[in-house]
Scaffold this motif. Sequence first.
Motif, PDB file in Angstrom:
ATOM      1  N   ASN A 126      43.390  37.738  55.384  1.00 55.69           N
ATOM      2  CA  ASN A 126      43.011  38.612  54.271  1.00 55.69           C
ATOM      3  C   ASN A 126      44.112  38.511  53.225  1.00 55.69           C
ATOM      4  OD1 ASN A 126      41.739  40.487  52.716  1.00 55.69           O
ATOM      5  ND2 ASN A 126      42.386  42.255  53.908  1.00 55.69           N
ATOM      6  N   PRO A 127      43.989  37.575  52.293  1.00 54.40           N
ATOM      7  CA  PRO A 127      45.071  37.293  51.356  1.00 54.40           C
ATOM      8  C   PRO A 127      45.489  38.505  50.530  1.00 54.40           C
ATOM      9  CG  PRO A 127      43.356  35.639  51.190  1.00 54.40           C
ATOM     10  CD  PRO A 127      42.833  36.709  52.080  1.00 54.40           C
ATOM     11  N   LYS A 128      46.746  38.473  50.099  1.00 54.67           N
ATOM     12  CA  LYS A 128      47.294  39.582  49.315  1.00 54.67           C
ATOM     13  C   LYS A 128      46.508  39.787  48.028  1.00 54.67           C
ATOM     14  CE  LYS A 128      52.008  39.582  51.013  1.00 54.67           C
ATOM     15  NZ  LYS A 128      53.424  39.333  50.730  1.00 54.67           N
ATOM     16  N   LYS A 129      46.061  38.697  47.461  1.00 57.86           N
ATOM     17  CA  LYS A 129      45.297  38.803  46.212  1.00 57.86           C
ATOM     18  C   LYS A 129      44.015  39.602  46.440  1.00 57.86           C
ATOM     19  CE  LYS A 129      43.357  36.235  42.383  1.00 57.86           C
ATOM     20  NZ  LYS A 129      43.245  34.948  41.719  1.00 57.86           N
ATOM     21  N   ARG A 130      43.328  39.334  47.563  1.00 53.29           N
ATOM     22  CA  ARG A 130      42.095  40.046  47.860  1.00 53.29           C
ATOM     23  C   ARG A 130      42.371  41.534  48.103  1.00 53.29           C
ATOM     24  NH1 ARG A 130      39.050  37.687  52.673  1.00 53.29           N
ATOM     25  NH2 ARG A 130      39.216  35.780  51.467  1.00 53.29           N
ATOM     26  N   GLN A 131      43.478  41.817  48.793  1.00 50.37           N
ATOM     27  CA  GLN A 131      43.872  43.212  49.031  1.00 50.37           C
ATOM     28  C   GLN A 131      44.133  43.917  47.709  1.00 50.37           C
ATOM     29  OE1 GLN A 131      47.309  43.139  51.558  1.00 50.37           O
ATOM     30  NE2 GLN A 131      46.198  42.310  53.311  1.00 50.37           N
ATOM     31  N   TRP A 132      44.892  43.229  46.834  1.00 48.14           N
ATOM     32  CA  TRP A 132      45.237  43.792  45.537  1.00 48.14           C
ATOM     33  C   TRP A 132      43.981  44.055  44.708  1.00 48.14           C
ATOM     34  CZ3 TRP A 132      44.701  42.194  40.443  1.00 48.14           C
ATOM     35  CH2 TRP A 132      45.439  42.916  39.495  1.00 48.14           C
ATOM     36  N   LEU A 133      43.051  43.056  44.750  1.00 53.00           N
ATOM     37  CA  LEU A 133      41.806  43.188  43.994  1.00 53.00           C
ATOM     38  C   LEU A 133      41.019  44.415  44.418  1.00 53.00           C
ATOM     39  CD1 LEU A 133      40.226  39.642  43.642  1.00 53.00           C
ATOM     40  CD2 LEU A 133      40.453  41.336  41.860  1.00 53.00           C
ATOM     41  N   SER A 134      40.848  44.595  45.724  1.00 53.30           N
ATOM     42  CA  SER A 134      40.046  45.722  46.193  1.00 53.30           C
ATOM     43  C   SER A 134      40.716  47.039  45.841  1.00 53.30           C
ATOM     44  CB  SER A 134      39.789  45.631  47.698  1.00 53.30           C
ATOM     45  OG  SER A 134      41.007  45.670  48.392  1.00 53.30           O
ATOM     46  N   GLN A 135      42.037  47.067  45.908  1.00 57.50           N
ATOM     47  CA  GLN A 135      42.781  48.283  45.584  1.00 57.50           C
ATOM     48  C   GLN A 135      42.656  48.624  44.098  1.00 57.50           C
ATOM     49  OE1 GLN A 135      44.382  50.225  48.065  1.00 57.50           O
ATOM     50  NE2 GLN A 135      44.173  51.614  46.348  1.00 57.50           N
TER      51      GLN A 135
END
Length: 147
Positions: free
Chosen positions: A87-96
């Motif tokens: 679960n890449p950091k970019k995807r985490q950041w995007l959802s947040q």
Amino acid sequence: MNLASKKRLAASMLKAGISRVRFSDEALDRIADAVTRDDIRKLIRAGDIWVAQSKGISSGRKRKVKEKKSFRGRGPGSKEGKATARNPKKRQWLSQVRALRRYIKFLKRRGQLPDEEIKRLYTKVKGGEIKTVRRLKEIVVEMKGAR
């Protein structure tokens, strides 16, 4: 009386499996007398030999099997790579960020904050100053208290 060969012939002619071929109980003598494919064809036309409908899989069983398959191979022993690889950091950041922006839009729709404060919150979210919705709510309460 062995009708296996007749069943096999009928199955090949009807393009179905042997287990699905059915014989009429009243016509068993005529079926036993049938020797050629032509004789079998006549019995099929007469309705003495027919194909049973295929059974299929019940929807409940299908669902159950699909559920089981969807969770296979997900245990800790099958995981390879870091958590950030899965679960890449970019995807985490995007959802947040999307969650935060959704909440800001909700506040804007309600008219709880003036436009310049919404603009300020938006830039703080983009800059990573506000990372959770909970923190955003706290800041909104502080802003209201300051007014």
